[in-house]
Design an enzyme around this catalytic site. Structure first.
Site, PDB file in Angstrom:
ATOM      1  N   ASP A  30      -8.996  -8.811  -0.562  1.00  0.00           N
ATOM      2  CA  ASP A  30      -8.587  -7.465  -0.987  1.00  0.00           C
ATOM      3  C   ASP A  30      -8.313  -7.526  -2.493  1.00  0.00           C
ATOM      4  O   ASP A  30      -7.162  -7.569  -2.923  1.00  0.00           O
ATOM      5  CB  ASP A  30      -7.344  -7.044  -0.205  1.00  0.00           C
ATOM      6  CG  ASP A  30      -6.932  -5.598  -0.478  1.00  0.00           C
ATOM      7  OD1 ASP A  30      -7.641  -4.903  -1.219  1.00  0.00           O
ATOM      8  OD2 ASP A  30      -5.890  -5.173   0.050  1.00  0.00           O
ATOM      9  N   TYR A  44      -5.793 -13.146  -2.151  1.00  0.00           N
ATOM     10  CA  TYR A  44      -5.021 -12.082  -2.807  1.00  0.00           C
ATOM     11  C   TYR A  44      -3.948 -11.581  -1.842  1.00  0.00           C
ATOM     12  O   TYR A  44      -3.814 -10.384  -1.577  1.00  0.00           O
ATOM     13  CB  TYR A  44      -5.911 -10.928  -3.242  1.00  0.00           C
ATOM     14  CG  TYR A  44      -7.056 -11.292  -4.162  1.00  0.00           C
ATOM     15  CD1 TYR A  44      -6.861 -11.343  -5.538  1.00  0.00           C
ATOM     16  CD2 TYR A  44      -8.311 -11.581  -3.660  1.00  0.00           C
ATOM     17  CE1 TYR A  44      -7.904 -11.674  -6.397  1.00  0.00           C
ATOM     18  CE2 TYR A  44      -9.363 -11.910  -4.508  1.00  0.00           C
ATOM     19  CZ  TYR A  44      -9.162 -11.965  -5.876  1.00  0.00           C
ATOM     20  OH  TYR A  44     -10.196 -12.293  -6.712  1.00  0.00           O
ATOM     21  N   GLU A  70      -1.901 -16.533  -3.610  1.00  0.00           N
ATOM     22  CA  GLU A  70      -1.562 -15.432  -4.509  1.00  0.00           C
ATOM     23  C   GLU A  70      -1.122 -16.035  -5.839  1.00  0.00           C
ATOM     24  O   GLU A  70      -0.456 -17.074  -5.863  1.00  0.00           O
ATOM     25  CB  GLU A  70      -0.448 -14.596  -3.878  1.00  0.00           C
ATOM     26  CG  GLU A  70       0.199 -13.568  -4.771  1.00  0.00           C
ATOM     27  CD  GLU A  70      -0.760 -12.485  -5.203  1.00  0.00           C
ATOM     28  OE1 GLU A  70      -0.892 -12.290  -6.426  1.00  0.00           O
ATOM     29  OE2 GLU A  70      -1.389 -11.853  -4.329  1.00  0.00           O
ATOM     30  N   GLN A  80       0.827  -1.202   0.000  1.00  0.00           N
ATOM     31  CA  GLN A  80       0.000   0.000   0.000  1.00  0.00           C
ATOM     32  C   GLN A  80       0.868   1.261   0.000  1.00  0.00           C
ATOM     33  O   GLN A  80       1.846   1.349   0.754  1.00  0.00           O
ATOM     34  CB  GLN A  80      -0.919   0.015   1.228  1.00  0.00           C
ATOM     35  CG  GLN A  80      -1.969  -1.084   1.238  1.00  0.00           C
ATOM     36  CD  GLN A  80      -3.146  -0.807   0.314  1.00  0.00           C
ATOM     37  OE1 GLN A  80      -3.123   0.123  -0.496  1.00  0.00           O
ATOM     38  NE2 GLN A  80      -4.183  -1.618   0.417  1.00  0.00           N
ATOM     39  N   CYS A 140     -11.117  -1.249  -3.313  1.00  0.00           N
ATOM     40  CA  CYS A 140     -10.609   0.034  -3.816  1.00  0.00           C
ATOM     41  C   CYS A 140     -11.556   0.618  -4.865  1.00  0.00           C
ATOM     42  O   CYS A 140     -11.206   1.581  -5.536  1.00  0.00           O
ATOM     43  CB  CYS A 140      -9.206  -0.144  -4.401  1.00  0.00           C
ATOM     44  SG  CYS A 140      -9.109  -1.348  -5.742  1.00  0.00           S
TER      45      CYS A 140
END
Length: 457
Positions: free
Chosen positions: A387, A318, A339, A289, A414
């Site tokens: 996420d 994720y 992932e 991030q 997001c």
């Protein structure tokens, strides 16, 4: 519509704001989107483009300004999209983002009442970004760094990037100035149209808590067009926080920043930072991030919503380099993460060892396939953290995740629009949205994060 022609100028009132920060006006009922215009303002607008259902206009004059206008903003921040909300006061930005989340949820399910908590403001509204990806181009024979104008590849030279950490800006400007001394701008800087030149992009990461910096030069060839040793010496002598300098070779003509070949020029392949008290080694291509201080608030909100117990088994979908799962691994019994990028999985395993955490299992694969395999093996998590990218969750993921029958699903989004879409889809699978928390992770921009708490019926 007959009166609406390109280049005509109209005096009108700004009615609303689009989610990307354009002021919305209507001329004879026809909507125009106008950059640098705010609701409540009376403006003169010049029509620049007319489409079938909407058009665009250019602000010519502000007749009556908004009380929420910020007048000291460099308009290049709006033109490039670096800070497309930069002309609004921060309080107004927060109000708009809160309103956006409420409205998008109401639109997809107008008969339902959703609990949307007050938005969490960022501790710093500027100078917060820990990562920069800056193109390098020659303009009128001079090497320049900056950002592309919106919807184009026209570089606008910029020195102060406003929302980036100042040390990153200083390093970019220093590199630019050194490169200007070392040779012809047309030889060093990349030219997209002619597909020549050496340096495409400068990518810099800065660890928020440790201050360590990483520099990646994205180039078309591993061969330097000037003295490599001298250049590296100047950089390391002037920036003692530089712990990694790398080359990335990208010979494609696509829009991807990185190519597949890497070369370490100085230091190591990673830098180290901390988040919520855990250590993380961060590689150049890894997702991390960009607003560390606010990301800690984002993740803490997710953990609070999960109401974790020491006996819980959790899934971190994720998972990237492991930030979400690792930060709470010592609060639960077991963490499972997956992932699709194998390098990120290896990075996550290293980070688990770095923090002396051994109750973690990270694997490479798509979430839907891995979760189906885990379910077949009898693994039944209590909480799932997800996420996803902006496109949200696909049907296969929702099917696989909901079949695991976790008591709680925590969704970090997001994109409020795809989040709202997934609210409806998850409800059909037995998961009800109970709490929604907007988080302003990207001040001065139109982007917003949302944390949703979904409880199994």
């Amino acid at each position: 519509m007959n009166e609406l022609k390109k280049n005509r100028v109209f005096e009108t009132e700004v009615l609303d704001l689009s989610h990307e920060g354009y002021g919305v006006v209507k001329i004879g009922g026809f909507p125009l989107f106008v950059e640098n215009a705010l609701p409540g303002e009376t403006i003169e607008v010049r029509v620049t483009k007319i489409g079938k259902s909407y058009g665009y206009g250019r602000l010519e004059k502000i007749i009556i300004p908004s009380e929420f206008r910020k007048n000291n903003i460099d308009l290049d921040y709006l033109r490039t999209g670096i800070a497309d909300f930069g002309h609004m006061t921060y309080e107004a930005q927060l109000r708009f983002k809160q309103k956006q989340v409420v409205e998008v949820l109401h639109k997809i399910a107008p008969k339902e009442e959703f609990s949307v908590l007050p938005i969490i403001a960022a501790p710093e509204a500027t100078k917060y970004r820990n990562k920069a990806q800056v193109p390098v181009r020659a303009i009128n024979g001079q090497l320049e760094t900056g950002f592309f104008r919106k919807n184009s590849h026209q570089l606008i030279p910029i020195t102060d990037f406003y929302i980036q950490n100042p040390e990153i800006d200083q390093l970019i400007a220093f590199i630019r100035d050194e490169l200007r001394k070392l040779g012809s701008a047309n030889k060093i800087a990349y030219d997209e149209e002619k597909r020549r030149g050496w340096l495409r992009n400068i990518v810099i990461r800065r660890a928020h808590h440790t201050g360590e910096m990483m520099l990646v030069l994205v180039v078309t060839s591993p061969q330097f067009p000037f003295d490599k040793i001298e250049f590296l010496s100047v950089l390391t002598e002037n920036f003692d926080t530089l712990k990694s300098i790398q080359l990335n070779i990208n010979t494609s003509n696509g829009s991807y920043i990185f190519g597949k070949k890497w070369e370490i020029l100085f230091g190591q392949a990673t830098i180290e930072d901390t988040m919520l008290g855990k250590k993380f080694q961060i590689s150049a291509p890894a997702f991390y991030q960009v607003n560390t201080a606010q990301a800690e608030k984002l993740y803490q909100t997710a953990y609070d919503f999960a109401e974790l117990k020491k006996t819980d088994h959790i899934v971190d979908a994720y998972s990237g380099i492991g930030t979400i799962g690792l930060c709470v691994a010592d609060q639960v019994s077991q963490v499972y993460g997956m992932e699709v990028i194998s390098e990120a999985v290896e990075n996550a395993k290293i980070n688990a060892n770095l923090n002396n955490l051994h109750n973690i299992n990270y694997v490479t694969g798509t979430a839907e396939h891995v979760m189906a395999a885990w379910l077949a093996d009898g693994i039944s998590p209590d909480v799932i953290f997800v996420d996803p990218p902006r496109k949200g969750l696909d049907e296969q993921f929702i099917e696989a995740a909901t079949q695991m029958n976790a008591r709680t699903l925590i969704y970090i989004s997001c994109n409020p629009a795809t989040f709202a879409r997934d609210v409806v889809r998850l409800k059909t699978k037995g998961y009800e949205l109970k709490l929604t928390q907007p988080v302003d992770l990207f001040p001065q921009t139109h982007h917003i994060e949302v944390v949703g708490q979904f409880i199994k019926h």
